[in-house]
Design an enzyme around this catalytic site. Structure first.
Site, PDB file in Angstrom:
ATOM      1  N   SER A   1       0.872  -1.178   0.000  1.00  0.00           N
ATOM      2  CA  SER A   1       0.000   0.000   0.000  1.00  0.00           C
ATOM      3  C   SER A   1       0.907   1.225   0.000  1.00  0.00           C
ATOM      4  O   SER A   1       2.108   1.106   0.278  1.00  0.00           O
ATOM      5  CB  SER A   1      -0.840  -0.034   1.277  1.00  0.00           C
ATOM      6  OG  SER A   1      -1.426   1.226   1.543  1.00  0.00           O
TER       7      SER A   1
ATOM      8  N   TYR B   1      -2.904  -1.006  10.297  1.00  0.00           N
ATOM      9  CA  TYR B   1      -2.676  -1.285   8.868  1.00  0.00           C
ATOM     10  C   TYR B   1      -1.279  -0.888   8.413  1.00  0.00           C
ATOM     11  O   TYR B   1      -0.564  -1.674   7.772  1.00  0.00           O
ATOM     12  CB  TYR B   1      -3.740  -0.547   8.046  1.00  0.00           C
ATOM     13  CG  TYR B   1      -3.724  -0.837   6.572  1.00  0.00           C
ATOM     14  CD1 TYR B   1      -4.101  -2.076   6.076  1.00  0.00           C
ATOM     15  CD2 TYR B   1      -3.357   0.140   5.655  1.00  0.00           C
ATOM     16  CE1 TYR B   1      -4.114  -2.340   4.714  1.00  0.00           C
ATOM     17  CE2 TYR B   1      -3.369  -0.108   4.286  1.00  0.00           C
ATOM     18  CZ  TYR B   1      -3.746  -1.349   3.824  1.00  0.00           C
ATOM     19  OH  TYR B   1      -3.744  -1.600   2.472  1.00  0.00           O
TER      20      TYR B   1
HETATM   21  N1  LIG Z   1      -8.900  -1.417  -1.535  1.00  0.00           N
HETATM   22  C1  LIG Z   1      -7.992  -0.446  -1.491  1.00  0.00           C
HETATM   23  O1  LIG Z   1      -8.299   0.743  -1.619  1.00  0.00           O
HETATM   24  C2  LIG Z   1      -6.533  -0.817  -1.309  1.00  0.00           C
HETATM   25  C3  LIG Z   1      -5.552   0.201  -1.365  1.00  0.00           C
HETATM   26  C4  LIG Z   1      -4.211  -0.154  -1.207  1.00  0.00           C
HETATM   27  C5  LIG Z   1      -3.863  -1.477  -0.984  1.00  0.00           C
HETATM   28  N2  LIG Z   1      -4.834  -2.434  -0.923  1.00  0.00           N
HETATM   29  C6  LIG Z   1      -4.448  -3.831  -0.688  1.00  0.00           C
HETATM   30  O2  LIG Z   1      -4.941  -4.593  -1.770  1.00  0.00           O
HETATM   31  C7  LIG Z   1      -5.288  -5.912  -1.307  1.00  0.00           C
HETATM   32  C8  LIG Z   1      -6.742  -6.216  -1.693  1.00  0.00           C
HETATM   33  O3  LIG Z   1      -7.573  -5.257  -1.084  1.00  0.00           O
HETATM   34  P1  LIG Z   1      -9.165  -5.277  -1.297  1.00  0.00           P
HETATM   35  O4  LIG Z   1      -9.677  -4.033  -0.679  1.00  0.00           O
HETATM   36  O5  LIG Z   1      -9.482  -5.619  -2.690  1.00  0.00           O
HETATM   37  O6  LIG Z   1      -9.526  -6.497  -0.347  1.00  0.00           O
HETATM   38  P2  LIG Z   1     -10.969  -7.101   0.014  1.00  0.00           P
HETATM   39  O7  LIG Z   1     -11.991  -6.655  -0.962  1.00  0.00           O
HETATM   40  O8  LIG Z   1     -11.239  -6.852   1.445  1.00  0.00           O
HETATM   41  O9  LIG Z   1     -10.584  -8.639  -0.165  1.00  0.00           O
HETATM   42  C9  LIG Z   1     -11.511  -9.583  -0.145  1.00  0.00           C
HETATM   43  C10 LIG Z   1     -10.923 -10.898  -0.619  1.00  0.00           C
HETATM   44  O10 LIG Z   1      -9.984 -11.451   0.306  1.00  0.00           O
HETATM   45  C11 LIG Z   1     -10.457 -12.761   0.699  1.00  0.00           C
HETATM   46  N3  LIG Z   1      -9.955 -13.078   2.032  1.00  0.00           N
HETATM   47  C12 LIG Z   1     -10.153 -12.372   3.173  1.00  0.00           C
HETATM   48  N4  LIG Z   1      -9.563 -12.996   4.202  1.00  0.00           N
HETATM   49  C13 LIG Z   1      -8.980 -14.128   3.710  1.00  0.00           C
HETATM   50  C14 LIG Z   1      -8.248 -15.197   4.293  1.00  0.00           C
HETATM   51  N5  LIG Z   1      -7.992 -15.244   5.609  1.00  0.00           N
HETATM   52  N6  LIG Z   1      -7.792 -16.185   3.481  1.00  0.00           N
HETATM   53  C15 LIG Z   1      -8.061 -16.161   2.159  1.00  0.00           C
HETATM   54  N7  LIG Z   1      -8.741 -15.174   1.555  1.00  0.00           N
HETATM   55  C16 LIG Z   1      -9.209 -14.168   2.331  1.00  0.00           C
HETATM   56  C17 LIG Z   1     -11.988 -12.615   0.570  1.00  0.00           C
HETATM   57  O11 LIG Z   1     -12.693 -13.811   0.442  1.00  0.00           O
HETATM   58  P3  LIG Z   1     -13.246 -14.669   1.703  1.00  0.00           P
HETATM   59  O12 LIG Z   1     -13.878 -13.683   2.631  1.00  0.00           O
HETATM   60  O13 LIG Z   1     -14.196 -15.661   1.118  1.00  0.00           O
HETATM   61  O14 LIG Z   1     -12.037 -15.323   2.286  1.00  0.00           O
HETATM   62  C18 LIG Z   1     -12.060 -11.863  -0.751  1.00  0.00           C
HETATM   63  O15 LIG Z   1     -11.793 -12.724  -1.834  1.00  0.00           O
HETATM   64  C19 LIG Z   1      -5.045  -5.911   0.197  1.00  0.00           C
HETATM   65  O16 LIG Z   1      -3.775  -6.440   0.479  1.00  0.00           O
HETATM   66  C20 LIG Z   1      -5.096  -4.428   0.554  1.00  0.00           C
HETATM   67  O17 LIG Z   1      -4.363  -4.123   1.715  1.00  0.00           O
HETATM   68  C21 LIG Z   1      -6.154  -2.143  -1.077  1.00  0.00           C
END
Ligand SMILES: NC(=O)c1ccc[n+]([C@@H]2O[C@H](COP(=O)([O-])OP(=O)(O)OC[C@H]3O[C@@H](n4cnc5c(N)ncnc54)[C@H](OP(=O)(O)O)[C@@H]3O)[C@@H](O)[C@H]2O)c1
Length: 282
Positions: free
Chosen positions: A146, A159
């Site tokens: 991030s 975080y």
């Molecule tokens: N969104 C943003 O704005 C943003 C910005 C910068 C960086 N990031 C990074 O990008 C990545 C993705 O972010 P996101 O916001 O897209 O995430 P998200 O929508 O919260 O991710 C959801 C996904 O992760 C799975 N998951 C959650 N816990 C899990 C576990 N213990 N084992 C296996 N799968 C798991 C969920 O499925 P299940 O619940 O079925 O397991 C789902 O497929 C993260 O590392 C985040 O820190 C995000």
């Protein structure tokens, strides 16, 4: 023909959010992608939809494996499944991760530990399991960090602590695995556009300034297009880059903060919409 044609990839956290966008682009570029998440029904539905996607001329395959990446037993089974069924691994994307809003003082030790377990230990666990396979393919290991991997933020709870750890871990892996020909890359994205942007942290941030609930937690920064970010990651990966920062101008802040933490804090404050918050990243 796409570089990713016939490559075998694992993307964790791929049944929704950014992981699904990245997995979709890999499939469209001809890769076989093993999508990983805990909810098997959701994974199956997503894979059915990807495999019947007609919006591609160079199509790969979506496969899935239900696993909790915080479980060593599940991760061992995941890599055994990939070895047996697909015979190789060219790319691991450690994408599964959790974010939060809140003051460190008020974050319970349990919540802190939970985030360390998913955002850090799961990355260690999956990376260790992938290394023997990636050594054979001279493949790619990509960790999704991030902006908060490089610039400490306010009110995003533990975080930033975990994402700084991901940066340190990725650096170590990069140094150690270079001689094996494994490419290791850290991705540092700012807030990514999503359907629940702005409401995701309502419960957690009730006592904090309203800006904290917004993407970027108060920093005046445009959200990133997930499709463009995914395309940039795949291109950077193909070129075996060490790091990808989006928006790239954030590198200026990182450099300033390295030279002087006080200047870095000043810049963050200047680009924040509230005097009460200075933040970056997720
Ligand atoms: N969104 C943003 O704005 C943003 C910005 C910068 C960086 N990031 C990074 O990008 C990545 C993705 O972010 P996101 O916001 O897209 O995430 P998200 O929508 O919260 O991710 C959801 C996904 O992760 C799975 N998951 C959650 N816990 C899990 C576990 N213990 N084992 C296996 N799968 C798991 C969920 O499925 P299940 O619940 O079925 O397991 C789902 O497929 C993260 O590392 C985040 O820190 C995000």
């Amino acid at each position: 023909m796409s570089y990713w044609n016939d490559k075998i990839a694992i993307v964790t956290g791929a049944s929704s959010g950014f992981g699904l966008v990245l997995a979709t682009q890999l499939v469209r570029q001809g890769a076989t992608v093993v999508l990983v998440a805990r909810d098997e029904d959701k994974l199956e539905a997503v894979c059915d939809s990807l495999n019947s996607d007609s919006d591609s001329s160079n199509k790969g395959t979506a496969d899935y494996f239900a696993a909790d990446v915080t479980s060593t037993e599940d991760v061992t089974k995941l890599f055994a499944f990939v070895s047996e069924k697909h015979g190789r691994l060219d790319l691991l994307v450690n994408n599964a991760g959790l974010s939060a809003r809140g003051r460190i003082e008020e974050t319970s030790l349990d919540d802190f530990a939970k985030m360390i377990e998913l955002n850090v230990m799961a990355v260690v666990r999956c990376s260790q399991a992938a290394i023997p396979l990636l050594r054979k393919s001279k493949g790619h290991l990509v960790n999704i960090g991030s902006l908060a991997s490089k610039s400490a933020s306010k009110f995003i709870g533990p975080y930033a602590t975990t994402k700084f750890a991901v940066a340190g871990l990725t650096h170590q892996l990069r140094l150690e695995l270079a001689e094996d020909g494994i490419h290791v890359m850290l991705v540092c994205p700012g807030p990514i556009t999503r359907s629940d942007s702005g409401s995701r942290y309502n419960d957690q941030a009730a006592e904090l300034p309203a800006e904290i609930r917004k993407p970027g937690a108060g920093v005046k920064i445009k959200t990133l297009c997930p499709e463009k970010l995914a395309a940039d990651i795949l291109t950077a990966c193909e070129k075996r880059k060490s790091e990808l920062v989006r928006p790239s101008k954030a590198k200026i802040l990182f450099a300033i903060a390295q030279l002087s933490p006080a200047w870095g804090d000043w810049v963050l404050k200047k680009f924040s919409s509230s005097k009460n918050c200075q933040s970056s990243g997720h």
